[in-house]
Design an enzyme around this catalytic site. Structure first.
Site, PDB file in Angstrom:
ATOM      1  N   GLN A  47     -11.154 -14.630  -5.935  1.00 12.38           N
ATOM      2  CA  GLN A  47     -10.290 -14.479  -7.044  1.00 12.38           C
ATOM      3  C   GLN A  47      -8.467 -13.816  -7.087  1.00 12.38           C
ATOM      4  O   GLN A  47      -8.385 -14.344  -8.031  1.00 12.38           O
ATOM      5  CB  GLN A  47     -11.259 -13.920  -7.792  1.00 12.38           C
ATOM      6  CG  GLN A  47     -12.578 -14.218  -7.518  1.00 12.38           C
ATOM      7  CD  GLN A  47     -13.052 -15.609  -8.267  1.00 12.38           C
ATOM      8  OE1 GLN A  47     -12.438 -16.422  -9.633  1.00 12.38           O
ATOM      9  NE2 GLN A  47     -13.917 -16.289  -7.300  1.00 12.38           N
TER      10      GLN A  47
ATOM     11  N   MET B 252       0.711  -0.539   0.107  1.00 15.35           N
ATOM     12  CA  MET B 252      -0.041   0.088  -0.107  1.00 15.35           C
ATOM     13  C   MET B 252       0.883   1.210  -0.187  1.00 15.35           C
ATOM     14  O   MET B 252       1.309   2.050   1.093  1.00 15.35           O
ATOM     15  CB  MET B 252      -1.063   0.249   1.422  1.00 15.35           C
ATOM     16  CG  MET B 252      -1.379  -1.774   1.098  1.00 15.35           C
ATOM     17  SD  MET B 252      -3.257  -1.296  -0.333  1.00 15.35           S
ATOM     18  CE  MET B 252      -3.919  -0.603   0.198  1.00 15.35           C
TER      19      MET B 252
ATOM     20  N   HIS C 142      -5.505  -5.474  -8.232  1.00 14.52           N
ATOM     21  CA  HIS C 142      -5.770  -3.857  -7.328  1.00 14.52           C
ATOM     22  C   HIS C 142      -7.140  -4.813  -7.429  1.00 14.52           C
ATOM     23  O   HIS C 142      -7.953  -5.572  -8.307  1.00 14.52           O
ATOM     24  CB  HIS C 142      -5.764  -3.410  -8.564  1.00 14.52           C
ATOM     25  CG  HIS C 142      -6.918  -1.715  -7.854  1.00 14.52           C
ATOM     26  ND1 HIS C 142      -6.338  -1.276  -7.274  1.00 14.52           N
ATOM     27  CD2 HIS C 142      -7.827  -1.480  -8.736  1.00 14.52           C
ATOM     28  CE1 HIS C 142      -7.245  -0.275  -7.079  1.00 14.52           C
ATOM     29  NE2 HIS C 142      -8.422  -0.133  -7.680  1.00 14.52           N
TER      30      HIS C 142
HETATM   31  C1  GAR Z   1      -5.749  -7.445  -1.873  1.00 18.89           C
HETATM   32  O1  GAR Z   1      -7.277  -7.468  -1.458  1.00 18.89           O
HETATM   33  C2  GAR Z   1      -5.609  -6.171  -3.066  1.00 18.89           C
HETATM   34  O2  GAR Z   1      -6.105  -6.225  -4.220  1.00 18.89           O
HETATM   35  C3  GAR Z   1      -5.170  -4.450  -2.237  1.00 18.89           C
HETATM   36  O3  GAR Z   1      -4.962  -5.199  -1.134  1.00 18.89           O
HETATM   37  C4  GAR Z   1      -5.806  -6.387  -1.036  1.00 18.89           C
HETATM   38  C5  GAR Z   1      -4.428  -6.693  -0.143  1.00 18.89           C
HETATM   39  O4  GAR Z   1      -5.299  -8.281   0.421  1.00 18.89           O
HETATM   40  N1  GAR Z   1      -4.615  -4.388  -3.054  1.00 18.89           N
HETATM   41  C6  GAR Z   1      -4.521  -2.776  -3.273  1.00 18.89           C
HETATM   42  O5  GAR Z   1      -5.919  -2.457  -2.581  1.00 18.89           O
HETATM   43  C7  GAR Z   1      -3.502  -1.924  -3.514  1.00 18.89           C
HETATM   44  N2  GAR Z   1      -3.657  -1.199  -4.657  1.00 18.89           N
HETATM   45  P1  GAR Z   1      -3.706  -9.163   1.084  1.00 18.89           P
HETATM   46  O6  GAR Z   1      -2.697  -8.562   2.120  1.00 18.89           O
HETATM   47  O7  GAR Z   1      -4.117 -10.664   1.785  1.00 18.89           O
HETATM   48  O8  GAR Z   1      -2.803  -9.802  -0.512  1.00 18.89           O
END
Ligand code: GAR
Length: 193
Positions: A177, A94, A113
């Site tokens: 997904q 992030m 994303h």
């Molecule tokens: C995921 O949903 C990813 O797509 C999102 O953060 C989450 C991370 O989950 N990413 C963003 O929003 C990037 N802009 P995770 O740490 O469990 O993989």
């Protein structure tokens, strides 16, 4: 060996899905590829302990310890490049990246994303999709370019937005997904490298 470096900031479930796919599909033997390191900008990222348990090298660079975005990205590039990566995979990382960082990894930098890009770039994608009355939502794996959440699309998955959904229920449906399309897209990228 094609080294993959994964960047995380939190739960790391996409990273874990990639590591598990690499194990299950024997990427090392079949594709000459491995997850070489997991790097986080937060020491408390929950995904770090999973990576350590898997015997994967981990690193933490706290962005708050750097005076500027450029300084942080320079240190991050050094940490990543120590692993000689063929692919750098953003998995819930992030941070907005500097143009210099993006240019350095041009063609080998991927992101997932949680929306059907080009809809809903930026944050709070699930809330915005529900508020907009979308009937479908989803996730996108794309190559990273200088513009935030843009870049060539490699894979997408669609899920329904169901009556009664809130941010959390929709996010969970989308995340399942992401776990499928991200390892698949990486596999396809590895074949092209
Ligand atoms: C995921 O949903 C990813 O797509 C999102 O953060 C989450 C991370 O989950 N990413 C963003 O929003 C990037 N802009 P995770 O740490 O469990 O993989």
């Amino acid at each position: 060996m094609k080294n993959i470096v994964i960047l995380i900031s939190g739960g790391g479930s996409n990273m874990a899905a990639i590591v598990r796919a690499a194990e299950r599909e024997r990427w090392q033997e079949r594709r000459g590829a491995r997850v070489a390191a997991v790097i986080s900008n937060r020491a408390d990222a929950r995904g770090l302990s999973f990576a350590r348990e898997q015997g994967i090298a981990t690193g933490v660079l706290d962005h708050q310890a750097y005076a500027s975005r450029e300084d942080f990205d320079a240190a991050l590039m050094s940490a990543i490049d120590a692993h000689q990566p063929s692919l750098v995979v953003l998995a819930g990382f992030m941070r907005i990246l500097t143009p210099g960082f993006v240019a350095h990894y041009a063609g080998r930098l991927l992101n997932v994303h949680p929306s059907l890009l080009p809809a809903f770039t930026g944050l709070h994608t699930h809330r915005r999709a529900i508020e907009a009355g979308c009937k479908f939502a989803g996730a996108t794996v794309h190559q990273v370019t200088a513009e935030l959440d843009h870049g060539p699309i490699l894979a997408q998955a669609v899920v329904p937005v169901l009556p009664g959904d809130d941010e959390a229920t929709l996010a969970a449906r989308v995340l399942t997904q992401e776990h499928l399309i991200y390892p698949q897209a990486i596999t396809e990228m590895l074949a092209r490298l």
